[in-house]
Enzyme design. Structure first.
Site, PDB file in Angstrom:
ATOM      1  CG  ASP A  94      52.223   7.308  31.122  1.00 14.75           C
ATOM      2  OD1 ASP A  94      53.239   8.454  31.117  1.00 14.75           O
ATOM      3  OD2 ASP A  94      52.615   6.143  30.071  1.00 14.75           O
ATOM      4  CD  GLU A 124      52.244  12.897  29.991  1.00 13.36           C
ATOM      5  OE1 GLU A 124      53.472  12.445  29.896  1.00 13.36           O
ATOM      6  OE2 GLU A 124      52.609  10.555  29.797  1.00 13.36           O
TER       7      GLU A 124
END
Length: 643
Positions: A355, A384
């Protein structure tokens, strides 16, 4: 009387002659078997490539004890105390001679007390050591577990956790989906044609509210009991492997949840960023005493970026309820790296999705990825990077020729640029080419990537509007978007429910609505996407459309590994080919409101004339001659594989 005096003097002289340590040992050692408050990682393995292991031990006043380790093949190289007296970090070496078993950790106090605890070293499964990650042959199904399927209502709400109850009418409350629900749905997922499952984080989020999403982790080694247990998580991984499928774990190295157990007793004075201000205002915490990130992710590449902007991006908290971790602290860095490896080994993972990749310290992220890929060379990690600029995305992929010399060691990044390009191209109607040049030029940007095939592409996810919403409810355009995604030289990811046209029309972009319940995941649901009961005709058609494409893709060498050739859009039609040996896949988008006759003269270089083909969607077969008719407002996929 004289004998008594002589004996007394003899005893005094004998006592004085003893060595100090023997005198101390004369005090009876009180060996106390204990369960240490916390030891992380909770276990480890023999035979790892990296023989070093750092144990974080948390126990009341453990820094007052002197540690030692007793086990053949394992040595204690050194130890470090935290700033808090309740932490000590043991630096071990586990040599190749070490065997699986229980080693003894001893902590000796100056007053003679000895705390003893066992630590387990496990053997690795030789058959699964390769840990092959996801690749272009895979199609990934992204799931928000709380909203997918509830197979065990008994774990919906637990009194030991802060957030109580479930409320399916409230988009930001917990709804009860769990790991067992995913396991029971694997027949559906596999039958659709998906080969990998990516659930959003399943670790404990013991937060006061809105904890269903999983990104505010409060224990990096504990499965959230509302989702299941560690054994349930292992069962999911095992069930997937038996089907030849992969489990991808969503991890978060940038931040933790405000109620993480260590926030009440931080190991070091620089464990989190902005720690001094947080601790100063802890008693009256209102979330306004810390600096929030400026979200200026370009500071990682920008040669002109100020130090002020760089630090604020890296050290600012993502939101006020998510403390920003300071990966420059070497003990925290080691903790996070070992945590990732522990989960790979424990679950036999098929990949990691990391993330908020550009927000942590980027040198740490390079070392993190390097450590994992060194241990598992065939593994996959995707980061990400929510950027629409291909240059920024390319910077983070391993092998990029970056001017600053940065090497990320990261195999894959997320293709937000292509996601937006697909939407913009399909929504454009005024341009002479009806926007299709955006697709053509968007794919041309692949020259910037070190390995474009390893990039993960998608149409929507848990943080953005559903693709059906983005395309204003057009089923035809949604089909165009999905078919294009699934033939691109990329690793495709599809969000749960996209296959049945789930939307967020009522409040576009609302996270709670985006993550709506999957129909049929709860007992008593009137609609059931697993069986088709209650679905509209359009929903069933879309489900079958996606299934046919995915099932073909699973066995297509051309799509997985083939060469890509595309032709500039002409008259509202865009054509792309994927080619490998005798297999040729032709993808055509016709955005016109009328059917188009496509002359095959343009494609002479591909030697199409006379070859037989099959329409993947309709199963119709034919032979290429000079013209190909493409229906209005549609996408067509043809293949030379006739069966």
């Amino acid at each position: 009387m004289n004998k008594v005096i002589v004996c007394f003097l003899t005893l005094i002289l004998w006592g004085c002659a003893q060595k100090p340590e023997e005198s101390t040992s004369a005090k009876a050692e009180q060996s106390i078997p204990v369960v240490l408050e916390r030891v992380a990682p909770p276990n480890w393995w023999v035979g790892m490539k990296n023989q070093e292991l750092q144990l974080m031990v948390k126990h009341p006043n453990i820094a007052d004890y002197f540690p030692s380790v007793a086990y053949k093949g394992v040595s204690l190289l050194s130890f470090d105390k935290g700033d808090s007296p309740n932490y000590v970090f043991l630096n071990l070496k586990i040599s190749a001679a070490a065997l699986p078993g229980e080693l003894l950790l001893r902590f000796k106090h100056g007053d003679g007390r000895v705390l003893e605890s066992t630590y387990v070293l496990k053997s690795r499964n030789d058959e699964e050591r390769s840990y092959r990650g996801f690749n272009t042959k895979d199609a990934i199904y992204l799931i928000t577990p709380d909203r997918f399927a509830n197979a065990n209502p008994e774990n919906d709400s637990l009194k030991t956790l802060r957030e109580q109850g479930i409320d399916r009418e409230n988009a930001y409350k917990r709804h009860g989906g769990d790991i067992e629900g995913i396991i029971r749905s694997l027949d559906y997922i596999q039958d659709m044609g998906f080969t990998a499952v990516w659930p959003s984080p399943l670790l404990t989020n013991d937060m006061k509210e809105s904890s269903y999403h999983g990104y505010a982790i409060t224990d990096y080694y504990q499965v959230d009991p509302r989702f299941g247990t560690l054994d349930t998580y292992k069962a999911l991984s095992s069930a997937l492997r038996k089907r030849g499928m992969k489990l991808i774990m969503d991890q978060v190295a940038n931040h933790c949840g405000l109620n993480h157990w260590w926030m009440s007793d931080l190991p070091f004075r620089n464990w989190i960023n902005n720690q001094e201000n947080f601790e100063k205002h802890r008693s009256e915490w209102n979330g306004e005493t810390v600096l929030l990130t400026n979200h200026r992710r370009t500071v990682n590449q920008d040669p002109y970026a100020s130090k002020h902007d760089q630090l604020l991006n890296e050290e600012g908290w993502f939101v006020a309820t998510m403390p920003d971790l300071n990966q420059r602290n070497p003990f925290l860095a080691k903790y996070l790296i070992q945590n990732s490896i522990w989960w790979v080994e424990t679950l036999h993972l098929g990949g990691i999705r990391q993330d908020t990749y550009p927000y942590p310290n980027k040198d740490f992220m390079s070392q993190w990825a390097k450590a994992i890929m060194r241990e598992y060379p065939n593994f996959s990690i995707v980061g990400e990077e929510w950027s629409y600029n291909p240059l920024l995305i390319a910077y983070w992929q391993s092998g990029a020729k970056n001017k600053d010399g940065y090497e990320s060691n990261l195999p894959s990044t997320m293709d937000f640029a292509m996601q937006r390009t697909i939407v913009q191209a399909l929504m454009e109607e005024e341009a002479w080419d009806k926007g299709l040049v955006k697709l053509y030029e968007g794919l041309a940007n692949d020259f910037a990537y070190a390995n474009p095939k390893a990039i993960m592409c998608f149409l929507d996810n848990h943080d953005m509007s559903r693709i059906h919403t983005q395309l204003k409810g057009s089923v035809a355009k949604t089909k165009m978007a999905l078919s294009y995604l699934l033939v691109l030289p990329r690793i495709p990811q599809i969000y749960y429910g996209t296959e049945i046209l789930m939307d967020d029309f009522d409040k576009p972009g609302d996270h709670g609505l985006i993550r709506s319940d999957f129909p049929g995941g709860w007992q008593g649901d009137k609609k059931n996407a697993f069986t088709g009961v209650g679905l509209s005709k359009q929903q069933k058609e879309m489900q079958l459309f996606v299934k046919k494409l995915l099932q073909y893709r699973k066995n297509s060498e051309a799509i997985a590994e083939g060469e890509t050739v595309h032709f500039a859009p002409h008259d509202g039609v865009y054509v792309l080919f994927r080619i490998a040996k005798e297999e040729l896949v032709m993808h055509v988008i016709n955005k016109n409101t009328t059917a188009k006759e496509l002359s095959l003269d343009r494609f002479k270089e591909l030697n199409l004339e006379g070859r037989r083909f099959r329409n993947i969607l309709t199963e119709e077969k034919g032979q290429w001659s000079t013209q190909l008719k493409v229906p209005a407002n549609s996408s067509v996929i043809l293949t030379t594989k006739l069966n």
